[in-house]
Write a protein that holds these residues in place. Structure first.
Motif, PDB file in Angstrom:
ATOM      1  N   GLY A  66       0.782  -1.094   0.028  1.00 21.73           N
ATOM      2  CA  GLY A  66       0.052  -0.052  -0.016  1.00 21.73           C
ATOM      3  C   GLY A  66       0.798   1.197  -0.004  1.00 21.73           C
ATOM      4  O   GLY A  66       2.088   1.243   0.120  1.00 21.73           O
ATOM      5  N   ALA A  67       0.326   2.304  -0.360  1.00 22.26           N
ATOM      6  CA  ALA A  67       0.924   3.652  -0.233  1.00 22.26           C
ATOM      7  C   ALA A  67       1.755   3.949   0.867  1.00 22.26           C
ATOM      8  O   ALA A  67       2.934   4.376   0.858  1.00 22.26           O
ATOM      9  N   VAL A  68       1.162   3.672   2.255  1.00 22.63           N
ATOM     10  CA  VAL A  68       1.867   4.171   3.281  1.00 22.63           C
ATOM     11  C   VAL A  68       3.032   3.239   3.668  1.00 22.63           C
ATOM     12  O   VAL A  68       4.137   3.844   4.062  1.00 22.63           O
ATOM     13  N   LYS A 155      -3.528  13.446  -5.223  1.00 24.74           N
ATOM     14  CA  LYS A 155      -3.438  12.318  -5.764  1.00 24.74           C
ATOM     15  C   LYS A 155      -2.548  12.040  -6.613  1.00 24.74           C
ATOM     16  O   LYS A 155      -1.950  10.858  -6.795  1.00 24.74           O
ATOM     17  N   GLU A 156      -2.031  13.054  -7.576  1.00 20.37           N
ATOM     18  CA  GLU A 156      -1.087  12.763  -8.430  1.00 20.37           C
ATOM     19  C   GLU A 156       0.334  12.687  -7.849  1.00 20.37           C
ATOM     20  O   GLU A 156       1.250  11.846  -8.227  1.00 20.37           O
ATOM     21  N   LEU A 157       0.499  13.373  -6.756  1.00 21.05           N
ATOM     22  CA  LEU A 157       1.811  13.091  -6.041  1.00 21.05           C
ATOM     23  C   LEU A 157       1.749  11.602  -5.289  1.00 21.05           C
ATOM     24  O   LEU A 157       2.932  11.198  -5.342  1.00 21.05           O
ATOM     25  N   ALA A 158       0.644  11.265  -4.825  1.00 21.20           N
ATOM     26  CA  ALA A 158       0.639   9.989  -4.510  1.00 21.20           C
ATOM     27  C   ALA A 158       0.814   8.824  -5.456  1.00 21.20           C
ATOM     28  O   ALA A 158       1.625   8.157  -5.119  1.00 21.20           O
ATOM     29  N   LEU A 159       0.723   9.107  -6.635  1.00 22.59           N
ATOM     30  CA  LEU A 159       0.709   8.290  -7.788  1.00 22.59           C
ATOM     31  C   LEU A 159       2.265   8.112  -8.136  1.00 22.59           C
ATOM     32  O   LEU A 159       2.829   7.392  -8.381  1.00 22.59           O
ATOM     33  N   LEU A 160       2.633   9.331  -8.074  1.00 22.50           N
ATOM     34  CA  LEU A 160       4.100   9.691  -8.768  1.00 22.50           C
ATOM     35  C   LEU A 160       4.953   8.661  -7.507  1.00 22.50           C
ATOM     36  O   LEU A 160       5.874   8.000  -7.878  1.00 22.50           O
ATOM     37  N   GLY A 161       4.742   9.293  -6.324  1.00 22.39           N
ATOM     38  CA  GLY A 161       5.517   8.530  -5.307  1.00 22.39           C
ATOM     39  C   GLY A 161       5.408   7.192  -5.056  1.00 22.39           C
ATOM     40  O   GLY A 161       6.235   6.345  -4.958  1.00 22.39           O
ATOM     41  N   TYR A 162       4.124   6.815  -5.230  1.00 19.38           N
ATOM     42  CA  TYR A 162       4.016   5.166  -5.281  1.00 19.38           C
ATOM     43  C   TYR A 162       4.721   4.621  -6.417  1.00 19.38           C
ATOM     44  O   TYR A 162       5.494   3.460  -6.042  1.00 19.38           O
ATOM     45  N   PHE A 163       4.478   4.723  -7.701  1.00 20.78           N
ATOM     46  CA  PHE A 163       5.069   4.191  -8.816  1.00 20.78           C
ATOM     47  C   PHE A 163       6.553   4.443  -8.971  1.00 20.78           C
ATOM     48  O   PHE A 163       7.109   3.783  -9.797  1.00 20.78           O
TER      49      PHE A 163
END
Length: 197
Positions: A66-68, A155-163
């Motif tokens: 997960g993201a966290v 959301k875009e920062l979350a996706l950027l950081g995740y991937f």
């Protein structure tokens, strides 16, 4: 909302191009915990907890981390600290506070204390009413924090950081640290799975 939809919508954040090495450097020191075990540089503690809860609902742990778990919440705080000007930081923080206040107004308590169904409901509402980001974030008036595109930026920062996290790059996406020759025209079936940058 699922990870495939999230991946499709990932492209650029707010018109600011970031190299893979820049993102990797920011992600390198992000912790991998399920609770807030890092010290926010920009956000207040309550805001950081709200952010962690939001990204955890957007990209929850399933058969992939997960993201966290991969430190997306800390990554966003570091991006705010090292990349964006003060006006953007203020707009983002105001957006987090407004998001949490909306949870209080709707459910009678903070977002982090709301049930998972309530959290998903609020995220869906923001998803439906938020506009896609324009080509550049500089078109926004920073004088009015209520007009700041908090949800889409988050959301875009979350996706950027995740991937761009090391764990996802090496364990979920195909990763070849020394790529071979460029082959631009191969059958999709030969690819196997999505490739990390």
């Amino acid at each position: 909302m699922n990870r495939r939809e999230a991946l499709k919508s990932t492209s650029m954040i707010l018109g600011v191009a970031l190299s893979g090495s820049t993102v990797a450097a920011l992600m390198q020191s992000c912790g991998q915990s399920t609770s807030l075990k890092w010290t926010p540089q920009v956000l207040e503690k309550k805001q950081a907890q709200t952010l962690s809860a939001i990204v955890d609902r957007i990209l929850p742990k399933t058969d992939t981390p997960g993201a966290v778990e991969v430190g997306v919440d800390e990554f966003i705080d570091k991006m705010l600290s090292h990349v964006f000007p003060d006006e953007v930081k203020k707009g983002f923080m105001h957006g987090l506070d407004s998001f949490n206040q909306n949870a209080k107004d709707k459910f009678g308590e903070d977002f982090i204390k709301s049930s998972p169904d309530q959290q998903d409901q609020l995220i869906r509402e923001y998803e439906e009413k938020s506009e896609p980001l324009p080509g550049s974030m500089w078109g926004f008036s920073f004088g009015d924090p209520s007009s700041f595109p908090f949800y889409r930026m988050m959301k875009e920062l979350a996706l950027l950081g995740y991937f761009h996290s090391e764990k996802i790059g090496k364990e979920v996406l195909a990763y070849d640290p020394i790529p071979g020759p460029y082959q631009g025209c191969i059958p999709y079936g030969d690819v196997g799975k999505n490739w990390t940058e």
